[in-house]
Design a protein around this motif. Structure first.
Motif, PDB file in Angstrom:
ATOM      1  N   PHE A 576     -53.472 -16.683   0.754  1.00 15.33           N
ATOM      2  CA  PHE A 576     -53.410 -15.547  -0.096  1.00 15.33           C
ATOM      3  C   PHE A 576     -52.900 -14.285   0.790  1.00 15.33           C
ATOM      4  O   PHE A 576     -53.401 -13.962   1.634  1.00 15.33           O
ATOM      5  N   ALA A 577     -51.783 -13.835   0.202  1.00 17.86           N
ATOM      6  CA  ALA A 577     -51.296 -12.509   0.710  1.00 17.86           C
ATOM      7  C   ALA A 577     -52.079 -11.226   0.662  1.00 17.86           C
ATOM      8  O   ALA A 577     -51.744 -10.377  -0.397  1.00 17.86           O
ATOM      9  N   GLY A 578     -52.967 -10.836   1.337  1.00 19.02           N
ATOM     10  CA  GLY A 578     -53.922  -9.647   1.238  1.00 19.02           C
ATOM     11  C   GLY A 578     -53.258  -8.563   1.992  1.00 19.02           C
ATOM     12  O   GLY A 578     -52.500  -9.059   2.675  1.00 19.02           O
ATOM     13  N   PRO A 579     -53.779  -7.363   1.870  1.00 18.66           N
ATOM     14  CA  PRO A 579     -53.003  -6.242   2.347  1.00 18.66           C
ATOM     15  C   PRO A 579     -53.551  -5.981   3.685  1.00 18.66           C
ATOM     16  O   PRO A 579     -54.700  -6.107   3.990  1.00 18.66           O
ATOM     17  N   PRO A 614     -63.059 -20.009   4.068  1.00 18.06           N
ATOM     18  CA  PRO A 614     -64.151 -19.068   3.444  1.00 18.06           C
ATOM     19  C   PRO A 614     -63.330 -17.673   2.834  1.00 18.06           C
ATOM     20  O   PRO A 614     -62.337 -17.596   3.267  1.00 18.06           O
ATOM     21  N   ASP A 615     -64.093 -17.134   2.207  1.00 16.32           N
ATOM     22  CA  ASP A 615     -63.667 -15.654   1.850  1.00 16.32           C
ATOM     23  C   ASP A 615     -64.784 -14.795   1.489  1.00 16.32           C
ATOM     24  O   ASP A 615     -65.758 -15.266   1.073  1.00 16.32           O
ATOM     25  N   ALA A 691     -55.819 -18.207  -4.362  1.00 15.29           N
ATOM     26  CA  ALA A 691     -55.566 -19.084  -3.142  1.00 15.29           C
ATOM     27  C   ALA A 691     -55.922 -20.759  -3.329  1.00 15.29           C
ATOM     28  O   ALA A 691     -56.129 -21.304  -2.528  1.00 15.29           O
ATOM     29  N   PHE A 692     -55.783 -20.875  -4.866  1.00 13.06           N
ATOM     30  CA  PHE A 692     -56.055 -22.270  -5.058  1.00 13.06           C
ATOM     31  C   PHE A 692     -54.934 -23.011  -4.374  1.00 13.06           C
ATOM     32  O   PHE A 692     -53.703 -22.503  -4.243  1.00 13.06           O
ATOM     33  N   LEU A 693     -55.424 -24.219  -3.798  1.00  6.71           N
ATOM     34  CA  LEU A 693     -54.469 -25.183  -3.309  1.00  6.71           C
ATOM     35  C   LEU A 693     -53.380 -25.906  -4.252  1.00  6.71           C
ATOM     36  O   LEU A 693     -53.982 -26.199  -5.442  1.00  6.71           O
TER      37      LEU A 693
END
Length: 694
Positions: A576-579, A614-615, A691-693
């Protein structure tokens, strides 16, 4: 029939407490008895709560347990009148095992421990207090070729001799008869076995036990000194090239050999290992009598039940290389298994339990030391301690005479005793990760700590690795100490530290089976504020560190030939492309791809490689507590204390993720239910669709 009904004088209400205190004192000194060896008893009178009449009772250490840590709940309490009445119905030595079940009908009240096989010895001997112990010095006399004559020389008529007999009802009758025939005696030496002392008071029997032990020690010491004066040694001359290597070299070589030896000892069933390089061990390994004495095997039943009848001995000098020893071990292991199978076949009959396994429990490597094995760390450590006891016995017997243990048929009768088999069958089923050695990086706090706790709870031995040694020590102690967990300081960016970490796992537990690459940190910055130092630090710790740990652990796993598991704690950010976290997310993507690459490469060795993503693990997280939480909260515009709730609300399940949830995923991947799975990433994020694979 021998009269065994000598009356006892009434005891105080403190009889059991006095017995426990005496037992603890005796058991605290290893010169007096080996771990879990021997038993003690006291007789006295209490009021029967049913009849109101006085009743004679026997308090005796029950089956299992250790004298040094004995408590009242470990005592069996029996009525003496009923126990002594068994003499009249005793069917003879061929059926003496039936008497163990009869002890249950002699119990007084409820609770307490199950009566042991030695109960008859204590109940039938006509003395108020009895100690049966396994001191090395006493067993040296008991296993000497002319032990009976030496006992008389050592003690005069103050200590009697009882020929070898397997523990049981008949041995109790034998000792009772010897005591009656020798009223001047304070105790006896039991051939091939140990000592027994008796007395009118608890103080008297303890003093007599110690007198027998110390007198035997002095006798052996005097004969040993006499040999030394003549330039001789009980184990013969030291062989050229077989002396102990220097300590650092010795332990480095042991660390490289440990996984190989563990794999050999685990051919039939996985084992945990223990390494010993004490002076007693190294001295025997250097001497010319090593081979012949090792071949004779141990003698005291407590010894060979834990060490097998004899060890596997590497017949190479200390100067042999690891590669030479490894090749020779393969040959020796094959020969050892054939020899053990022959021992079983020569002695088994139709009623014998099936052979339990033909691998060695003790492996001796000259110049290096002793590797011992068991179903858990304590069992492996105790097996090593028992072989040290056996070394002491052999040295003592060779100093005063010739070591002559009981023959293999008698050893077999005990090793494959129906009563021993029944005891093994009553043991609880092993936990899911029993015998597995886990190494968790970054385990001094947060997610790593939770993972270490879960793996230990499932039966694994755990190496708690962290750059913060004090934090790692706290976790290891909380998990149960060195029989469960050990702490190691390791900077995973250092090749030397990582190599030393895997070596420590090998020396502590025999090798490594399960690695969790958890060590990490995070620096939350936008691209233009991210420095090269920020980038390098995160990649060094997580990408390079995981690579180094996986590489060194894989070496040990391949040497063991037992398969294994490597788990990467990656992140939702790997996908996932988080900031404002380019360095962190990029290194997590690196870790995620290492999972795929290593799963493909290591599969042929039975090593599975998986990951956990994890997240939002805020509570209990070391990374978040170290400043990452405040920075991420600022990015999202929420108070830091509400960050966990914020993360939860953006998920599909609306649930906060905790360290124990990550630990549960690690267990799922490494436990028995997903044994065919490799190359998988398991999200632990409460559902982040982005973030699903795929």
């Amino acid at each position: 029939m021998t009269d065994t009904t000598t009356s006892t004088t009434p005891s105080t209400q403190d009889a059991a407490a006095d017995l426990v205190a005496r037992s603890n004192r005796l058991g605290a000194d290893p010169r007096n008895t080996n771990y879990a060896g021997g038993n003690t008893s006291a007789k006295g009178t209490r009021t029967d709560p049913v009849t109101g009449e006085p009743v004679e009772l026997l308090w005796v250490k029950g089956s299992g347990g250790d004298l040094g840590t004995l408590t009242e709940k470990n005592l069996a309490v029996l009525r003496l009148d009923r126990l002594r009445a068994l003499v009249g119905v005793y069917p003879g030595v061929e059926r003496e095992d039936e008497m163990v079940a009869a002890f249950d009908y002699c119990l007084h009240g409820k609770g307490g421990a199950a009566p042991s096989i030695d109960t008859a010895m204590h109940g039938l001997v006509g003395a108020e207090h009895v100690d049966h112990l396994h001191p090395d010095s006493g067993i040296a006399l008991a296993t000497a070729a002319d032990g009976e004559a030496l006992t008389a020389e050592c003690f005069g008529d103050r200590v009697a001799w009882v020929p070898w007999r397997r523990p049981g009802f008949q041995l109790g009758l034998d000792i009772a008869a010897v005591r009656e025939a020798n009223p001047q005696a304070i105790g006896c030496i039991l051939g091939g076995h140990g000592i027994t002392a008796w007395g009118a008071t608890s103080e008297e029997v303890e003093a007599r036990s110690l007198e027998i032990i110390r007198t035997a020690e002095e006798f052996v010491a005097a004969r040993t000194a006499r040999l030394a004066e003549a330039g001789e040694h009980p184990f013969g001359a030291e062989r050229d090239g077989y002396g102990a290597l220097p300590a650092d070299e010795r332990r480095a070589k042991a660390a490289r050999l440990a996984p190989v030896v563990r794999g050999i000892a685990s051919h039939d069933a996985p084992q945990v290992g223990h390494f010993t390089d004490s002076g007693e061990v190294l001295d025997l390994l250097a001497r010319e009598k090593l081979g012949p004495l090792a071949e004779l095997g141990t003698s005291c039943p407590d010894h060979f039940l834990r060490t097998k009848v004899k060890p596997l001995v590497v017949d190479l000098p200390a100067t042999a290389t690891v590669e030479e020893i490894t090749a020779r071990l393969t040959e020796l292991h094959e020969a050892y298994r054939a020899d053990y199978a022959g021992y079983y076949e020569r002695n088994a009959d139709d009623a014998s339990p099936a052979m339990r396994g033909a691998d060695p429990a003790i492996v001796l490597v000259p110049g290096v030391g002793m590797f011992s094995f068991g179903k858990n760390k304590q069992t492996a450590r105790v097996a090593g301690e028992f072989y040290v006891n056996a070394i002491n016995v052999m040295r003592g017997a060779e100093a005063i005479s010739t070591y002559a243990p009981i023959d293999e048929a008698e050893k077999f009768r005990i090793e494959y005793w129906a009563l021993e088999e029944a005891k093994l069958q009553r043991m609880p089923a092993p936990k899911a990760l029993a015998t597995r050695v886990a190494l968790v990086t970054g385990a001094g706090s947060g997610i790593g700590k939770a993972i270490a706790e879960r793996l230990a709870a499932e039966g694994a031995c755990v190496v708690v690795a962290d750059i913060d040694l004090e934090g790692a020590k706290r976790v290891a102690e909380q998990l149960g100490g060195p029989d469960v967990a050990v702490a190691v300081r390791a900077d995973v960016t250092s090749e030397d530290d990582v190599a030393a970490l895997v070596d420590e796992a090998a020396l502590a537990f025999g090798g490594v089976d399960l690695v969790v690459n958890n060590a990490g940190l995070s620096i939350s910055k936008p691209l233009l504020e991210t420095t090269g130092k920020d980038w390098d630090l995160q990649h060094d710790v997580m990408a390079k560190g995981s690579f180094l740990v996986a590489r060194e652990a894989a070496r040990a796993m391949i040497a063991q030939r037992m398969g294994g598991d490597i788990v990467y704690i990656a992140s939702k950010n790997a996908l996932f492309a988080g900031p404002n976290n380019i360095a962190y997310s990029a290194t997590k993507a690196d870790q995620a791809h290492q999972v795929r690459l290593l799963a493909a490469e290591l599969g042929e060795h039975g090593i599975r490689v998986n990951g956990v993503n994890p997240d939002g693990v805020v509570r209990g997280s070391g990374i978040f507590a170290g400043g990452w939480g405040a920075k991420r909260a600022a990015v999202y515009g929420v108070p830091e204390e509400e960050l966990g709730a914020y993360y939860a609300q953006r998920t599909l399940l609306k649930r906060e993720v905790l360290p124990e949830h990550v630990a549960a995923a690690v267990f799922a991947l490494t436990g028995p239910d997903l044994s065919q799975t490799t190359g998988l990433h398991v999200p632990v994020d409460s559902g982040v669709a982005a973030a699903f694979l795929r």
